[in-house]
Design an enzyme around this catalytic site. Structure first.
Site, PDB file in Angstrom:
ATOM      1  N   ASP A 235       0.852  -1.178   0.000  1.00 15.02           N
ATOM      2  CA  ASP A 235       0.000   0.000   0.000  1.00 15.02           C
ATOM      3  C   ASP A 235       0.901   1.245   0.000  1.00 15.02           C
ATOM      4  O   ASP A 235       1.993   1.185  -0.545  1.00 15.02           O
ATOM      5  CB  ASP A 235      -0.951  -0.037   1.207  1.00 15.02           C
ATOM      6  CG  ASP A 235      -2.253   0.714   0.941  1.00 15.02           C
ATOM      7  OD1 ASP A 235      -2.174   1.871   0.505  1.00 15.02           O
ATOM      8  OD2 ASP A 235      -3.343   0.163   1.175  1.00 15.02           O
ATOM      9  N   HIS A 258       2.331   1.837  -3.311  1.00 15.60           N
ATOM     10  CA  HIS A 258       1.455   2.839  -3.912  1.00 15.60           C
ATOM     11  C   HIS A 258       2.049   4.249  -3.837  1.00 15.60           C
ATOM     12  O   HIS A 258       1.347   5.232  -3.992  1.00 15.60           O
ATOM     13  CB  HIS A 258       0.073   2.826  -3.238  1.00 15.60           C
ATOM     14  CG  HIS A 258      -0.679   1.550  -3.434  1.00 15.60           C
ATOM     15  ND1 HIS A 258      -1.969   1.360  -3.008  1.00 15.60           N
ATOM     16  CD2 HIS A 258      -0.320   0.393  -4.036  1.00 15.60           C
ATOM     17  CE1 HIS A 258      -2.367   0.125  -3.322  1.00 15.60           C
ATOM     18  NE2 HIS A 258      -1.376  -0.470  -3.931  1.00 15.60           N
TER      19      HIS A 258
END
Ligand SMILES: *[C@@H]1O[C@H](CO)[C@@H](O)[C@H](O)[C@H]1NC(C)=O
Ligand SMILES: *[C@@H]1O[C@H](CO)[C@@H](O)[C@H](O)[C@H]1NC(C)=O
Ligand SMILES: *[C@@H]1O[C@H](CO)[C@@H](O)[C@H](O)[C@H]1NC(C)=O
Ligand SMILES: *[C@@H]1O[C@H](CO)[C@@H](O)[C@H](O)[C@H]1NC(C)=O
Ligand SMILES: *[C@@H]1O[C@H](CO)[C@@H](O)[C@H](O)[C@H]1NC(C)=O
Length: 435
Positions: A235, A258
């Site tokens: 993430d 991310h």
């Protein structure tokens, strides 16, 4: 050397009686003016099988009372630790020296519900505290990778919330350096309601497909310096949430993950305030985003004074993104409908951002209600990662963003950044909150 003894109350006292007390507590080692409490002298087995959390808590309680002391997890051992809270207030300059490996119980989610923690190592109410060492903190969550998303809630805490590995709450002047953190079930390192945070030379690694495993997560935290660290996770590499200000990031490698992210801010019409964020010498590879600001529709507040400088990207889907229409899968339809308010975004600079993208080079999607202002780009050069670039959008998106583009910009087409508009906010209504 003179023996130092400690009463159960932790007072350092001189004289004969005290050494009677010392027989109930292991004698701490003294070096360079520091008093060291090894968990091994408090009964830790260090074999990776027996639960050593009681020994850790005991060592912590002793060390906590003594200035400049160290709790040591020695190298060459593996310490299995159940979820614990290590709390202050403690005497000044306490250090947790992690030279061995510290292991979370594998599959914490399989525990009885009542014992499932929201965080595994929970530090709170500390001031002037350091974690350092050459060891690894391992969340051992690989076992859970095979659990399908639909089944996660059966295995984890209420509504599928998985524990954060290391969390600081209401702590100040905290340093975390040199250690390696791996395989968290969720966020790896989190600071909440804290300040004066220094993170340096740490490594975070989890697979790119591990759900919600943020690298470093900040909320309500001020005066943060994160540098010279490598973060790979599933993430956000570094996630900056509401209430954060004066956050400096330097020499950070994000791969995979991310990217660096402010938000999502303003969920459920909430107030969000983030300011004075500076990220420089950032390297993002194999990621969904490079540097991103995401806000939910309907929120209030502002994001202001954010600079991304010297960012290198390689194989990143969307290197530069502002998304004021953010809505994650859990948001649900109605919740993500058009709203007339938004978290304002003002003063965002992108300087020297270069490298390759796989989907779209730049995506500035600002809201009609509160356009983004003072967005500046200087020397942004992004090219497709492969000549084929199938399915991708070569054209930047630029919607309701005002500011200026300078120097080399490639690809061109960030036309909505117009010098004449600069910081002038084409507002239809005044802000009705204070950050
Ligand atoms: C924490 O840092 C602040 C700012 O540097 C300082 O004023 C304060 O005294 C520090 N507290 C401790 C306990 O070190
Ligand atoms: C960074 O951390 C690693 C691993 O603990 C250590 O070997 C190295 O000496 C550290 N580097 C610096 C500059 O402290
Ligand atoms: C989900 O859990 C159910 C019941 O425990 C099990 O039968 C099923 O195989 C699981 N599905 C997956 C994809 O893990
Ligand atoms: C913007 O943020 C940076 C980094 O925190 C800070 O040094 C600078 O003073 C801020 N600028 C303004 C105008 O507040
Ligand atoms: C939201 O607004 C956008 C842009 O004005 C429009 O294209 C879209 O259809 C709207 N969506 C809803 C659900 O009203």
């Amino acid at each position: 050397m003179r023996r130092r003894c400690f009463s159960p109350a932790g007072m350092l006292i001189a004289g004969a009686i005290l050494c009677l007390v010392a027989s109930t507590a292991p004698a701490p080692a003294l070096s360079a003016g520091r008093t060291t409490f090894s968990v091994s002298s408090f009964g830790a087995a260090g074999n990776g099988i027996a639960d050593d959390s009681e020994a850790l808590v005991k060592a912590w309680k002793f060390a906590c009372r003594i200035p400049r002391s160290t709790v040591l997890l020695p190298s060459g051992h593996r310490f299995l630790i159940s979820p614990v809270t290590l709390q202050g207030p403690c005497n000044t300059r306490l250090t947790l020296q992690i030279d061995g490996d510290v292991l979370a119980p594998p599959g914490m989610g399989y525990w009885p519900k009542a014992r499932r923690p929201l965080q595994w190592l929970n530090f709170k109410w500390l001031d002037g505290f350091t974690i350092q060492g050459t060891g690894t903190v391992d969340g051992q969550s690989t076992l859970l990778r095979s659990v399908s998303p639909a089944n996660v809630s059966q295995h984890w805490y209420i509504s599928g919330v998985k524990p954060t590995l290391i969390r600081f709450y209401s702590s100040f002047n905290v340093s975390v350096r040199n250690i390696r953190i791996t395989n968290s079930p969720q966020c790896h390192l989190k600071f909440d309601s804290s300040g004066g945070i220094k993170v340096k030379n740490i490594t975070i690694s989890s697979p790119g497909d591990s759900l919600n495993t943020d690298g470093i997560h900040l909320q309500n935290t001020r005066d943060v310096d994160i540098r010279s660290s490598s973060i790979g996770c599933g993430d956000d590499c570094i996630s900056i949430q509401t209430g954060c200000s004066n956050v400096h990031m330097k020499n950070i490698n994000c791969n995979p993950g991310h990217g660096i992210s402010l938000g999502g801010l303003g969920k459920d019409n909430s107030l969000a305030c983030v300011s004075d964020v500076f990220a420089e010498h950032i390297n993002v590879e194999n990621a969904l985003y490079g540097v991103r600001i995401k806000t939910w529709q309907g929120g209030k507040g502002t994001v202001r004074n954010v600079t991304f400088s010297n960012v290198r990207v390689a194989n990143v889907a969307t290197p530069i993104a502002i998304d004021q229409f953010y809505c994650d899968a859990g948001g649900g339809g109605a919740r993500c409908g058009n709203r007339s308010d938004a978290v304002g975004i003002t003063g965002v600079a992108y300087r020297r951002v270069a490298g390759t993208y796989t989907y779209q080079p730049v995506r500035l999607a600002c809201s009609d209600a509160r356009p983004c202002t003072g967005v500046s780009m200087a020397d942004v050069r992004l090219s497709p990662a492969s000549a084929a670039g199938a399915g991708g959008l070569r054209q930047p998106l630029c919607w309701k963003s005002y500011g200026e583009a300078m120097g080399m910009i490639e690809p061109t087409g960030i036309a909505c950044l117009q010098r004449s508009n600069g910081f002038v906010m084409p507002l239809t209504k005044p802000f009705n909150y204070t950050c």
